[in-house]
Design a protein around this motif. Structure first.
Motif, PDB file in Angstrom:
ATOM      1  N   ALA A 113       0.791  -1.240   0.000  1.00 27.42           N
ATOM      2  CA  ALA A 113       0.000   0.000   0.000  1.00 27.42           C
ATOM      3  C   ALA A 113       0.819   1.283   0.000  1.00 27.42           C
ATOM      4  O   ALA A 113       0.289   2.339   0.339  1.00 27.42           O
ATOM      5  N   SER A 115       1.584   3.250  -2.263  1.00 26.12           N
ATOM      6  CA  SER A 115       1.047   4.280  -3.169  1.00 26.12           C
ATOM      7  C   SER A 115      -0.335   4.764  -2.721  1.00 26.12           C
ATOM      8  O   SER A 115      -0.942   5.595  -3.397  1.00 26.12           O
ATOM      9  N   GLU A 116      -0.822   4.250  -1.584  1.00 18.83           N
ATOM     10  CA  GLU A 116      -2.166   4.600  -1.135  1.00 18.83           C
ATOM     11  C   GLU A 116      -2.127   5.636  -0.010  1.00 18.83           C
ATOM     12  O   GLU A 116      -1.060   6.059   0.445  1.00 18.83           O
ATOM     13  N   THR A 117      -3.315   6.024   0.438  1.00 19.03           N
ATOM     14  CA  THR A 117      -3.411   7.009   1.518  1.00 19.03           C
ATOM     15  C   THR A 117      -2.942   6.403   2.833  1.00 19.03           C
ATOM     16  O   THR A 117      -2.729   5.181   2.944  1.00 19.03           O
ATOM     17  N   ASP A 119      -4.740   6.072   5.457  1.00 16.59           N
ATOM     18  CA  ASP A 119      -5.793   5.151   5.893  1.00 16.59           C
ATOM     19  C   ASP A 119      -5.638   3.790   5.238  1.00 16.59           C
ATOM     20  O   ASP A 119      -5.824   2.752   5.888  1.00 16.59           O
ATOM     21  N   GLY A 120      -5.322   3.777   3.937  1.00 17.54           N
ATOM     22  CA  GLY A 120      -5.144   2.513   3.235  1.00 17.54           C
ATOM     23  C   GLY A 120      -3.948   1.740   3.764  1.00 17.54           C
ATOM     24  O   GLY A 120      -4.007   0.510   3.921  1.00 17.54           O
ATOM     25  N   GLN A 121      -2.859   2.440   4.078  1.00 16.48           N
ATOM     26  CA  GLN A 121      -1.678   1.771   4.630  1.00 16.48           C
ATOM     27  C   GLN A 121      -1.963   1.218   6.026  1.00 16.48           C
ATOM     28  O   GLN A 121      -1.556   0.098   6.363  1.00 16.48           O
ATOM     29  N   ARG A 210     -14.233  -0.859   1.763  1.00 21.26           N
ATOM     30  CA  ARG A 210     -13.224  -0.647   0.724  1.00 21.26           C
ATOM     31  C   ARG A 210     -12.436   0.590   1.123  1.00 21.26           C
ATOM     32  O   ARG A 210     -12.995   1.644   1.420  1.00 21.26           O
ATOM     33  N   VAL A 211     -11.122   0.439   1.139  1.00 20.98           N
ATOM     34  CA  VAL A 211     -10.234   1.555   1.460  1.00 20.98           C
ATOM     35  C   VAL A 211      -9.221   1.655   0.331  1.00 20.98           C
ATOM     36  O   VAL A 211      -8.415   0.731   0.122  1.00 20.98           O
ATOM     37  N   ASP A 212      -9.298   2.732  -0.412  1.00 18.75           N
ATOM     38  CA  ASP A 212      -8.436   2.934  -1.581  1.00 18.75           C
ATOM     39  C   ASP A 212      -8.602   1.771  -2.554  1.00 18.75           C
ATOM     40  O   ASP A 212      -9.712   1.496  -2.999  1.00 18.75           O
ATOM     41  N   ASN A 213      -7.530   1.039  -2.837  1.00 17.06           N
ATOM     42  CA  ASN A 213      -7.586  -0.014  -3.847  1.00 17.06           C
ATOM     43  C   ASN A 213      -7.731  -1.417  -3.264  1.00 17.06           C
ATOM     44  O   ASN A 213      -7.465  -2.401  -3.961  1.00 17.06           O
ATOM     45  N   HIS A 214      -8.164  -1.511  -2.014  1.00 16.26           N
ATOM     46  CA  HIS A 214      -8.349  -2.825  -1.384  1.00 16.26           C
ATOM     47  C   HIS A 214      -9.737  -2.934  -0.757  1.00 16.26           C
ATOM     48  O   HIS A 214     -10.295  -1.939  -0.308  1.00 16.26           O
TER      49      HIS A 214
END
Length: 218
Positions: A113, A115-117, A119-121, A210-214
């Motif tokens: 993660a 490249s994600e926000t 929150d996503g990390q 769903r958070v970002d791409n996951h």
């Protein structure tokens, strides 16, 4: 009665009177001598000895006050507590050396993660933490990350090389520490599974968010 007998009787009566007078005077003097210290003692400042009950009540009251103060200090919110995850990340330092466990946790966050926000990390990091505590997965972060067929970035029980001087790695290390301590609630708190949003596996699991791409499940 003869004249001499009368004279002797008179002398005897006089001596008796004199003795009585001197005895009374001496008694009054003695009484006065005894009363003077008593009067002076009454005029002196009184000495007060605390009773046993007062001595026991005072420490109890002090202890109660101290307990109340400590309780108030615990219950009082921190005035400088971070209001956002970004603020908490900014306040979190990158240690000079990481334990092997935090290194594994930060590696999972970095590769899954980076490249994600934030929150996503954090959501990815908390999945690793939750798995290690569940009893259904290995009980360590490294055991969770290196479990076969779980994380696609793992190759031959090893991670690819990491640029540990990069901003992405520093951020992953900070998020790993926050996830490890449970210092911030994830948007998908309690999740133990996730997959990329571009795929649709047939999982019979409860979807959480769903958070970002996951997409995260429990």
């Amino acid at each position: 009665m003869s004249k001499q007998l009368k004279y002797a009787s008179a002398i005897s009566i006089c001596l008796t009177l004199v003795t009585t007078i001197f005895t009374a005077a001496g008694s009054r003097a003695a009484v006065q001598d005894l009363q003077v210290p008593a009067i002076e003692a009454q005029g002196a400042s009184p000495v007060i000895f605390p009773s046993r009950s007062a001595a026991s009540v005072q420490p109890a009251a002090a202890q109660q006050a101290a307990t109340h103060s400590a309780s108030s200090a615990v219950d009082a919110p921190e005035a400088d507590a971070p209001e956002t995850l970004a603020e908490l990340v900014d306040e979190t330092a990158v240690p000079a050396a990481l334990s092997s466990e935090l290194n594994c946790l930060a590696g999972a966050i970095y590769f899954e993660a980076k490249s994600e926000t934030l929150d996503g990390q954090l959501a990815v990091g908390r999945v690793v933490v939750e798995r290690s505590k569940s009893g259904r997965f290995p009980a360590s972060y490294c055991g969770v990350v290196y479990q076969p067929s779980q994380f696609s970035f793992v190759r031959g029980h090893a991670m690819p090389p990491i640029n540990k001087g990069s901003r992405d790695w520093a951020e992953a290390v900070k998020i790993a520490q926050i996830a490890d301590k449970g210092a911030w609630k994830s948007p998908a708190e309690g999740a133990m599974y996730f997959h990329a949003a571009r795929v649709s596996p047939r999982w019979g699991k409860v979807r959480l968010a769903r958070v970002d791409n996951h997409i995260f499940y429990r």
